[in-house]
Design an enzyme around this catalytic site. Structure first.
Site, PDB file in Angstrom:
ATOM      1  N   GLY A  43     -76.713  42.237 222.619  1.00 32.23           N
ATOM      2  CA  GLY A  43     -75.368  42.731 223.444  1.00 32.23           C
ATOM      3  C   GLY A  43     -74.465  43.099 221.917  1.00 32.23           C
ATOM      4  O   GLY A  43     -74.725  43.183 221.133  1.00 32.23           O
ATOM      5  N   ARG A  44     -73.135  43.030 222.463  1.00 32.87           N
ATOM      6  CA  ARG A  44     -72.046  43.254 221.235  1.00 32.87           C
ATOM      7  C   ARG A  44     -72.170  42.424 219.867  1.00 32.87           C
ATOM      8  O   ARG A  44     -72.094  42.969 218.889  1.00 32.87           O
ATOM      9  CB  ARG A  44     -70.952  43.705 221.757  1.00 32.87           C
ATOM     10  N   ILE A  45     -72.077  41.062 220.477  1.00 36.05           N
ATOM     11  CA  ILE A  45     -72.416  40.288 219.056  1.00 36.05           C
ATOM     12  C   ILE A  45     -73.757  40.308 218.473  1.00 36.05           C
ATOM     13  O   ILE A  45     -73.697  40.245 217.257  1.00 36.05           O
ATOM     14  CB  ILE A  45     -71.754  38.836 219.625  1.00 36.05           C
ATOM     15  N   SER A  57     -83.858  41.408 224.385  1.00 37.28           N
ATOM     16  CA  SER A  57     -82.628  41.608 225.258  1.00 37.28           C
ATOM     17  C   SER A  57     -83.278  42.155 226.748  1.00 37.28           C
ATOM     18  O   SER A  57     -84.463  41.930 226.810  1.00 37.28           O
ATOM     19  CB  SER A  57     -82.351  42.959 224.613  1.00 37.28           C
ATOM     20  N   ARG A  58     -82.294  42.212 227.488  1.00 35.03           N
ATOM     21  CA  ARG A  58     -82.562  42.542 229.136  1.00 35.03           C
ATOM     22  C   ARG A  58     -83.582  43.792 229.014  1.00 35.03           C
ATOM     23  O   ARG A  58     -84.366  44.151 229.792  1.00 35.03           O
ATOM     24  CB  ARG A  58     -81.571  42.618 229.863  1.00 35.03           C
ATOM     25  N   ILE A  83     -74.896  30.689 217.806  1.00 39.13           N
ATOM     26  CA  ILE A  83     -73.593  31.031 217.919  1.00 39.13           C
ATOM     27  C   ILE A  83     -73.116  31.061 219.402  1.00 39.13           C
ATOM     28  O   ILE A  83     -71.963  31.908 219.860  1.00 39.13           O
ATOM     29  CB  ILE A  83     -72.858  31.955 217.082  1.00 39.13           C
ATOM     30  N   ARG A 123     -74.188  29.585 223.169  1.00 39.53           N
ATOM     31  CA  ARG A 123     -73.588  28.168 223.967  1.00 39.53           C
ATOM     32  C   ARG A 123     -74.429  27.088 223.791  1.00 39.53           C
ATOM     33  O   ARG A 123     -75.878  27.658 223.653  1.00 39.53           O
ATOM     34  CB  ARG A 123     -73.322  28.737 225.307  1.00 39.53           C
ATOM     35  N   ASP A 128     -73.068  26.091 215.708  1.00 38.17           N
ATOM     36  CA  ASP A 128     -71.707  26.198 216.080  1.00 38.17           C
ATOM     37  C   ASP A 128     -71.469  25.771 217.431  1.00 38.17           C
ATOM     38  O   ASP A 128     -70.110  25.559 217.780  1.00 38.17           O
ATOM     39  CB  ASP A 128     -71.344  27.459 215.942  1.00 38.17           C
ATOM     40  N   GLU A 174     -69.985  19.640 223.842  1.00 38.50           N
ATOM     41  CA  GLU A 174     -68.977  19.582 222.777  1.00 38.50           C
ATOM     42  C   GLU A 174     -67.641  18.845 223.143  1.00 38.50           C
ATOM     43  O   GLU A 174     -67.088  18.959 224.500  1.00 38.50           O
ATOM     44  CB  GLU A 174     -68.424  21.100 222.708  1.00 38.50           C
ATOM     45  N   HIS A 185     -67.659  24.731 216.574  1.00 39.25           N
ATOM     46  CA  HIS A 185     -67.418  25.882 217.664  1.00 39.25           C
ATOM     47  C   HIS A 185     -66.058  26.738 217.115  1.00 39.25           C
ATOM     48  O   HIS A 185     -65.213  26.847 217.754  1.00 39.25           O
ATOM     49  CB  HIS A 185     -67.180  25.263 219.067  1.00 39.25           C
TER      50      HIS A 185
END
Ligand SMILES: O=C(O)C(=O)CO
Length: 320
Positions: free
Chosen positions: A160-162, A181-182, A237, A239, A263, A268, A286
């Site tokens: 995705g974008r990240i 990716s999808r 980075i 979840r 992260d 958490e 995080h």
């Protein structure tokens, strides 16, 4: 709601982790009240709960259907963050409540931290710092040799974008970029894999950049972790829930992979003591989006959604 006074709070600030600047921005949009815990929200008088039309949420403060039902006139939950796994979006949709998030503005910072963790792990930056400070270097001992990151093979799970921002950076390190990716993306010759196990088998570095939530729970499975092999390093980075954390810990303990840079975690901010005990794991609190500039932009994006909502205009970044 004909007896609603202009000064009645219409936004609920549902997290104690907002900074004073962030709260001030929310209050500029419309009168707000703070109730950062479930207990505080449940204790609000019924007339105050009835005046609330929007919730400004942040981080992991879970907003489920029961929380939504405390506010009979709630129409918007504006999340501070790109991830909205803390919000039960299906429950919101069923109640006619819109959800917004703050995408894009944090892509660069999150990608920067992913690369920083890779370099930090490979070049033993935390260990090197300690080596100098605690006098080990001065006593004549050299730091054990590092691992080379430039030119290695990296797999990005989630383009995705990240994921894209991470891949663009790593391409500049002459890394051979693989991804899953999808669907296949338009990339400068990067190698697409249909699943994360095949991706992990092809690379030494696996960077997790998929969305959080139920759809990706345990996505980086035991099989994917083990496919990475004894030279492999996992960077997360996204979840904590995106990785089978138990399988990750076992693989690290048993040397089935070389290390990890994390992260984000299952529980958490209470990180599993076994991760804390391992020195081949680089830990971060995080903090991927935690720069002054990006947090300001995230706050402004959250408030832009609140402002659009109260003005009766189209939401800027709707999720549902
Ligand atoms: O915005 C989010 O959801 C983040 O977790 C940033 O690190």
């Amino acid at each position: 709601m004909s007896d609603l006074r202009l000064s009645d709070p219409v936004t609920l600030i549902s997290s104690d982790s907002f900074t004073p600047d962030e709260i001030a921005r929310i209050e500029v949009v419309a009168p707000a009240l703070r109730a950062g815990t479930k207990e505080a929200r449940a204790a609000l008088p019924a007339d105050q709960r009835a005046s609330i039309k929007a919730i400004a949420n942040k981080g992991h403060r879970a907003i489920d259907g029961a929380q939504m039902d405390l506010f009979p006139n709630l129409k918007l939950i504006a999340q501070f963050g790109v991830g909205y796994d803390a919000i039960d979006v299906a429950a919101a949709t069923a109640r006619g409540i819109k959800v917004t998030n703050t995408p894009d503005v944090l892509n660069e910072d999150v990608a920067d931290l992913a690369v920083a963790m890779m370099l930090g792990w490979a070049r033993q930056i935390p260990q090197g710092d300690a080596w100098v400070r605690n006098g080990t270097w001065a006593s004549g001992r050299e730091l054990p040799l590092n691992r080379k990151m430039s030119g290695a093979k990296v797999g990005i799970a989630g383009m995705g974008r990240i994921g894209r921002a991470i891949a663009d950076r790593l391409a500049a390190f002459n890394m051979e970029v693989h991804y899953c990716s999808r669907g296949e993306k338009d990339t400068p010759g990067w190698t697409y894999h249909t699943d994360v196990v095949a991706l992990a088998a092809a690379v030494d570095w696996l960077v997790v950049a998929v969305v959080g939530g139920d759809s990706t729970r345990g996505y980086v499975s035991r099989a994917a972790i083990e496919a990475l092999g004894p030279q492999g390093v996992v960077i997360n980075i996204a979840r904590g829930t995106c990785i089978d954390e138990e399988a990750l810990i076992e693989a690290l303990q048993q040397g089935k992979i070389a290390g990890a840079g994390l992260d984000v975690f299952y529980n958490e901010p209470h990180v599993d003591a076994r991760l804390i005990a391992m020195d081949n794991v680089l830990l971060q609190p995080h903090q991927a989006s935690s720069t002054v500039e990006t947090r300001r932009d995230m706050s402004m994006a959250q408030c832009a959604n609140l402002a659009a909502f109260f003005a009766g205009e189209a939401l800027i970044t709707p999720v549902n």
